[in-house]
Design a protein around this motif. Structure first.
Motif, PDB file in Angstrom:
ATOM      1  N   TYR A   1      -5.800  -8.170  -8.670  1.00 29.00           N
ATOM      2  CA  TYR A   1      -6.143  -7.490  -7.635  1.00 29.00           C
ATOM      3  C   TYR A   1      -5.334  -7.674  -6.287  1.00 29.00           C
ATOM      4  O   TYR A   1      -4.712  -8.973  -6.247  1.00 29.00           O
ATOM      5  CB  TYR A   1      -7.806  -7.716  -7.039  1.00 29.00           C
ATOM      6  CG  TYR A   1      -8.119  -8.941  -7.087  1.00 29.00           C
ATOM      7  CD1 TYR A   1      -7.822  -9.401  -5.777  1.00 29.00           C
ATOM      8  CD2 TYR A   1      -8.453  -9.534  -8.143  1.00 29.00           C
ATOM      9  CE1 TYR A   1      -8.447 -10.740  -5.680  1.00 29.00           C
ATOM     10  CE2 TYR A   1      -8.851 -11.023  -8.103  1.00 29.00           C
ATOM     11  CZ  TYR A   1      -8.840 -11.603  -6.639  1.00 29.00           C
ATOM     12  OH  TYR A   1      -9.142 -12.980  -6.402  1.00 29.00           O
TER      13      TYR A   1
ATOM     14  N   SER B   1      -6.155  -1.207  -6.247  1.00 23.50           N
ATOM     15  CA  SER B   1      -4.966  -1.873  -5.690  1.00 23.50           C
ATOM     16  C   SER B   1      -4.051  -2.011  -6.647  1.00 23.50           C
ATOM     17  O   SER B   1      -4.257  -2.156  -7.820  1.00 23.50           O
ATOM     18  CB  SER B   1      -5.436  -3.084  -4.792  1.00 23.50           C
ATOM     19  OG  SER B   1      -6.032  -4.034  -5.796  1.00 23.50           O
TER      20      SER B   1
ATOM     21  N   GLU C   1       0.802  -1.038   0.030  1.00 22.90           N
ATOM     22  CA  GLU C   1      -0.186  -0.037  -0.069  1.00 22.90           C
ATOM     23  C   GLU C   1       0.903   1.346   0.062  1.00 22.90           C
ATOM     24  O   GLU C   1       0.811   2.216   0.948  1.00 22.90           O
ATOM     25  CB  GLU C   1      -0.780  -0.107   1.123  1.00 22.90           C
ATOM     26  CG  GLU C   1      -2.071  -0.985   1.146  1.00 22.90           C
ATOM     27  CD  GLU C   1      -1.561  -2.526   1.592  1.00 22.90           C
ATOM     28  OE1 GLU C   1      -0.229  -2.539   2.079  1.00 22.90           O
ATOM     29  OE2 GLU C   1      -2.098  -3.631   1.548  1.00 22.90           O
TER      30      GLU C   1
ATOM     31  N   PRO D   1     -12.586  -7.728   2.294  1.00 25.72           N
ATOM     32  CA  PRO D   1     -12.820  -6.616   1.629  1.00 25.72           C
ATOM     33  C   PRO D   1     -14.437  -6.612   1.780  1.00 25.72           C
ATOM     34  O   PRO D   1     -15.256  -7.499   1.717  1.00 25.72           O
ATOM     35  CB  PRO D   1     -12.754  -6.531   0.218  1.00 25.72           C
ATOM     36  CG  PRO D   1     -12.490  -8.009  -0.215  1.00 25.72           C
ATOM     37  CD  PRO D   1     -11.934  -8.470   1.283  1.00 25.72           C
ATOM     38  N   LYS D   2     -15.163  -5.264   2.054  1.00 27.80           N
ATOM     39  CA  LYS D   2     -16.543  -5.209   2.242  1.00 27.80           C
ATOM     40  C   LYS D   2     -17.149  -5.153   0.781  1.00 27.80           C
ATOM     41  O   LYS D   2     -18.238  -5.674   0.700  1.00 27.80           O
ATOM     42  CB  LYS D   2     -16.600  -3.657   2.823  1.00 27.80           C
ATOM     43  CG  LYS D   2     -16.085  -3.446   4.491  1.00 27.80           C
ATOM     44  CD  LYS D   2     -16.596  -2.161   4.953  1.00 27.80           C
ATOM     45  CE  LYS D   2     -15.849  -1.940   6.196  1.00 27.80           C
ATOM     46  NZ  LYS D   2     -16.252  -0.582   6.744  1.00 27.80           N
ATOM     47  N   ASP D   3     -16.370  -4.733  -0.166  1.00 29.98           N
ATOM     48  CA  ASP D   3     -16.994  -4.911  -1.430  1.00 29.98           C
ATOM     49  C   ASP D   3     -15.816  -5.027  -2.409  1.00 29.98           C
ATOM     50  O   ASP D   3     -14.516  -4.617  -2.081  1.00 29.98           O
ATOM     51  CB  ASP D   3     -17.874  -3.843  -1.887  1.00 29.98           C
ATOM     52  CG  ASP D   3     -17.581  -2.351  -1.580  1.00 29.98           C
ATOM     53  OD1 ASP D   3     -16.359  -2.238  -2.153  1.00 29.98           O
ATOM     54  OD2 ASP D   3     -18.359  -1.766  -0.976  1.00 29.98           O
ATOM     55  N   THR D   4     -16.073  -5.018  -4.124  1.00 29.15           N
ATOM     56  CA  THR D   4     -14.891  -5.246  -4.840  1.00 29.15           C
ATOM     57  C   THR D   4     -14.261  -3.504  -5.005  1.00 29.15           C
ATOM     58  O   THR D   4     -13.169  -3.606  -5.775  1.00 29.15           O
ATOM     59  CB  THR D   4     -15.475  -5.848  -5.991  1.00 29.15           C
ATOM     60  OG1 THR D   4     -16.529  -4.985  -6.858  1.00 29.15           O
ATOM     61  CG2 THR D   4     -15.997  -7.286  -5.763  1.00 29.15           C
TER      62      THR D   4
ATOM     63  N   ASN E   1      -7.609  -8.921   5.099  1.00 25.02           N
ATOM     64  CA  ASN E   1      -9.033  -8.500   5.918  1.00 25.02           C
ATOM     65  C   ASN E   1     -10.016  -8.779   4.490  1.00 25.02           C
ATOM     66  O   ASN E   1      -9.656  -8.344   3.416  1.00 25.02           O
ATOM     67  CB  ASN E   1      -8.795  -7.105   6.405  1.00 25.02           C
ATOM     68  CG  ASN E   1      -7.961  -6.938   7.416  1.00 25.02           C
ATOM     69  OD1 ASN E   1      -8.090  -7.762   8.459  1.00 25.02           O
ATOM     70  ND2 ASN E   1      -7.353  -5.912   7.463  1.00 25.02           N
TER      71      ASN E   1
ATOM     72  N   SER F   1     -12.860  -1.504  -3.333  1.00 26.74           N
ATOM     73  CA  SER F   1     -11.484  -1.325  -2.683  1.00 26.74           C
ATOM     74  C   SER F   1     -10.306  -1.861  -3.627  1.00 26.74           C
ATOM     75  O   SER F   1      -9.383  -1.519  -3.485  1.00 26.74           O
ATOM     76  CB  SER F   1     -11.392  -1.829  -1.411  1.00 26.74           C
ATOM     77  OG  SER F   1     -11.354  -3.173  -1.382  1.00 26.74           O
ATOM     78  N   LEU F   2     -10.869  -3.221  -4.447  1.00 25.64           N
ATOM     79  CA  LEU F   2      -9.743  -3.832  -5.000  1.00 25.64           C
ATOM     80  C   LEU F   2      -9.547  -3.140  -6.298  1.00 25.64           C
ATOM     81  O   LEU F   2      -8.406  -3.346  -7.155  1.00 25.64           O
ATOM     82  CB  LEU F   2     -10.383  -5.200  -5.482  1.00 25.64           C
ATOM     83  CG  LEU F   2     -10.790  -5.868  -4.284  1.00 25.64           C
ATOM     84  CD1 LEU F   2     -11.197  -7.489  -4.764  1.00 25.64           C
ATOM     85  CD2 LEU F   2      -9.803  -6.234  -3.380  1.00 25.64           C
TER      86      LEU F   2
ATOM     87  N   LEU G   1      -5.991  -7.953  -2.211  1.00 26.17           N
ATOM     88  CA  LEU G   1      -6.759  -7.792  -0.938  1.00 26.17           C
ATOM     89  C   LEU G   1      -6.001  -7.291   0.317  1.00 26.17           C
ATOM     90  O   LEU G   1      -4.791  -7.284   0.295  1.00 26.17           O
ATOM     91  CB  LEU G   1      -7.241  -9.191  -0.234  1.00 26.17           C
ATOM     92  CG  LEU G   1      -8.303  -9.747  -1.244  1.00 26.17           C
ATOM     93  CD1 LEU G   1      -8.215 -11.223  -0.940  1.00 26.17           C
ATOM     94  CD2 LEU G   1      -9.478  -9.340  -1.423  1.00 26.17           C
ATOM     95  N   PRO G   2      -6.495  -6.190   1.022  1.00 29.10           N
ATOM     96  CA  PRO G   2      -5.913  -5.401   1.972  1.00 29.10           C
ATOM     97  C   PRO G   2      -5.397  -6.562   3.028  1.00 29.10           C
ATOM     98  O   PRO G   2      -6.088  -7.440   3.639  1.00 29.10           O
ATOM     99  CB  PRO G   2      -7.004  -4.618   2.541  1.00 29.10           C
ATOM    100  CG  PRO G   2      -7.992  -5.270   2.191  1.00 29.10           C
ATOM    101  CD  PRO G   2      -8.181  -6.036   1.096  1.00 29.10           C
TER     102      PRO G   2
END
Length: 606
Positions: A415, A458, A46, A449-452, A447, A454-455, A417-418
């Motif tokens: 992608y 990335s 990140e 992801p709440k939805d895609t 973690n 955020s990806l 993931l965090p």
């Protein structure tokens, strides 16, 4: 090199940047793989500065030379057999003899047995005082053709013009790249949904079944004024079937009869569906060829997956779906298609179903609570994930004589993931970190992801995107090194406008802008300026690109439903007069009004 240690990141990338060209020249494969591993892991950090640098260095590594070390190429698109010429205007006042300039070309070798790109030098023709040109043989196969103008110094070393004259000659004009594809503009491309080929719905209370695509089920040709009522009556008579046929005076085609075998899946308390198979596709090849003129089919749902999984996912990328006929069924299909001069392309989503094959266990992400409860689970911070995808696509192409792949969700890959920083920084009682630096770099724990969304920003997608996407460069380079005239189509969610990046990275992206513009115009949501915007957006593609313009897709309604029936063929007619390649979809030629819902294909087969 971890996110918690910026200094180590900077030092590592500086060392790689300094030594990478020498390691490439020495062909130290072990060191190159280790560098690749570090850069792929770094791409998932990140940190925008790090991801930019990793993107640049990965492109240099996959190119196998340092020509993009200081600046990215400005790519152009070409097709096998195109004439190959390069022109260059030498700036006025440049203190150099034009006759001393040489063109270097790195191109795919002519023989497939030779995997190393050839480096050739070519004499430059001086058409005037400052106009240079080089005429080369036509492009002989797919791949990356990189060129640069150089001069030879007294020691016999080649010095790029952009380095010899940095103040007057930029790299963007004195070097470049042609990405060469098969001649898809000469193909008639049709998308086939294997599950829907000859599929039938069956009433659970009766042995009778309703054929979906058969000559006997074709209704009479609707007139423009009666199309809506025809569609409504079809829906009322059978809620599972929403079809309106348009014969347009053509003879009745011969399509696959309802299957007697095939997988039967219960949809609800009223209907079950008997799915199609590779055999049904074989039975329909003659119709596609003689009635539609198809020369290339792109097949959805051909790879192995559980019965409950959507057609665009797979549990094993290297295995044809067993319930469709397995390996033998796909080979028979490809053989029959080849006999009819039809090329076969498979649709491949790089995402996996839940509970995928055990060979992926080390390549999926985990949370502290166990595996992710999502199909977005692949760990793209690991080099093994990239290698596995390239290997499996190559295996499929070789085993089944395929002519290409359509990569779904190309706007998303790779992608990241965090990472679960709290878990990865956890220390043991002795004060040492529990995880190794490599485990931290590759994000062993993430973690959910709440939805895609955020990806979507990335890794590479959070950079300036000046360089190509290294993930697709790796895959296309590896497969073009093994197969001639191999196509890579890309399905990009049009809302994200990432087709240009796909085109720069070796893919042939679909462009839905024309479809959307015509749709908005017919719905009176836009005027003719919408078409101007479409043509303007096409100018953003690399020079030479011929847009692929689908007339519909599996995710959006076919024209007969979306637009007034009188104008249902307007898009295809308009596209035929423009420099685009039109692709059609399953059921569209038969007049179906419904697209196939990719998230729940059991209930929405047309």
């Amino acid at each position: 090199m971890t996110s918690s240690d910026p200094s180590s990141i900077s030092l590592a990338l500086k060392a790689i940047s300094t030594d990478l060209e020498a390691i490439i020249l020495a062909q130290d494969k072990r060191s190159l793989k280790q560098i690749e591993r570090v850069l792929i892991g770094g791409l998932g950090l990140e940190n925008i500065v790090v991801t930019e640098e990793c993107t640049r260095l990965l492109n240099v590594l996959y190119d196998g030379n340092g020509w993009q070390m200081k600046a990215p190429f400005t790519p152009e698109i070409a097709y096998v057999g195109d004439h190959f010429s390069i022109f260059f205007l030498l700036p006025q006042g440049t203190a150099i003899d034009p006759t001393k300039i040489i063109l270097l070309l790195r191109a795919p070798p002519r023989a497939l047995s030779n995997r190393i790109s050839s480096l050739t030098r070519h004499v430059v023709k001086c058409d005037s005082v400052n106009k240079l040109s080089v005429n080369l043989p036509p492009f002989h196969r797919c791949g990356y053709y990189d060129w640069r103008f150089v001069i030879e110094n007294e020691e016999g070393r080649y010095i790029p013009l952009c380095e010899a004259f940095p103040d007057s000659i930029p790299a963007s004009t004195s070097q470049g790249r042609y990405i060469v594809h098969p001649r898809v503009m000469e193909e008639v491309i049709h998308h086939v949904y294997v599950d829907g080929e000859g599929a039938t719905y069956e009433a659970l209370s009766s042995s009778d079944h309703t054929p979906l695509i058969t000559p006997s089920s074709r209704p009479s040709t609707p007139t423009p004024s009666s199309a809506s009522s025809s569609s409504a009556s079809a829906s009322a008579s059978n809620p599972a079937v929403t079809a309106v046929q348009q014969d347009k005076g053509k003879p009745s085609p011969t399509l696959a009869r309802p299957m007697q075998g095939g997988t039967v899946v219960k949809v609800n308390d009223v209907y079950s569906v008997r799915r199609g198979s590779f055999k049904n596709v074989v039975d329909n090849l003659e119709f596609y060829k003689k009635t539609m003129g198809v020369t290339m089919i792109v097949m959805r749902g051909a790879l192995e997956r559980p019965e409950e999984a959507p057609a665009h996912l797979t549990s094993d990328r290297s295995m044809p779906r067993s319930s469709h006929g397995g390996a033998d069924g796909l080979r028979t299909l490809v053989d029959k298609a080849r006999d009819m001069d039809i090329k076969v392309v498979l649709e491949a989503d790089l995402n996996l179903t839940k509970n995928a094959h055990r060979k992926y266990n080390s390549m999926i992400c985990h949370t502290v609570n166990g595996p992710l409860d999502t199909t977005f689970q692949s760990n793209f911070r690991k080099m093994e994930t990239w290698d596995m995808m390239a290997h499996e696509l190559g295996y499929l192409a070789r085993q089944y004589s395929l002519k290409g792949f359509e990569l779904l969700n190309a706007h998303l890959y790779p992608y990241f993931l965090p990472r679960d920083e709290k878990e990865l920084k956890r220390q043991d009682p002795d004060g040492q970190t529990h995880y190794t630096p490599e485990e931290i770099l590759t994000g062993e724990f993430v973690n959910a992801p709440k939805d895609t969304s955020s990806l979507l920003q990335s890794g590479y997608w959070g950079t300036s995107k000046k360089y190509p996407n290294p993930f697709f460069v790796k895959i296309t380079r590896e497969l073009w090194g093994k197969f001639n005239n191999f196509a890579f189509f890309a399905e990009n969610a049009y809302a994200h406008n990432r087709q240009v990046e796909a085109a720069k990275s070796g893919l042939l992206p679909y462009d839905y802008s024309l479809y959307n513009a015509v749709h908005d115009m017919l719905k009176k949501k836009a005027d003719l300026n919408a078409l101007y915007d479409v043509f303007s957006s096409w100018q953003k593609y690399p020079k030479g690109y011929v847009p692929l313009s689908p007339s519909s897709s599996f995710e959006i309604g076919f024209p007969l439903t979306t637009w007034p029936s009188l104008y249902s063929t307007l898009l295809v007619e308009l596209s035929g007069s423009l420099p685009v390649v039109v692709t059609t979809h399953a059921g569209e030629w038969q007049g179906y009004t419904k697209a196939i819902d990719p998230q729940n294909d059991l209930t929405s087969i047309p």
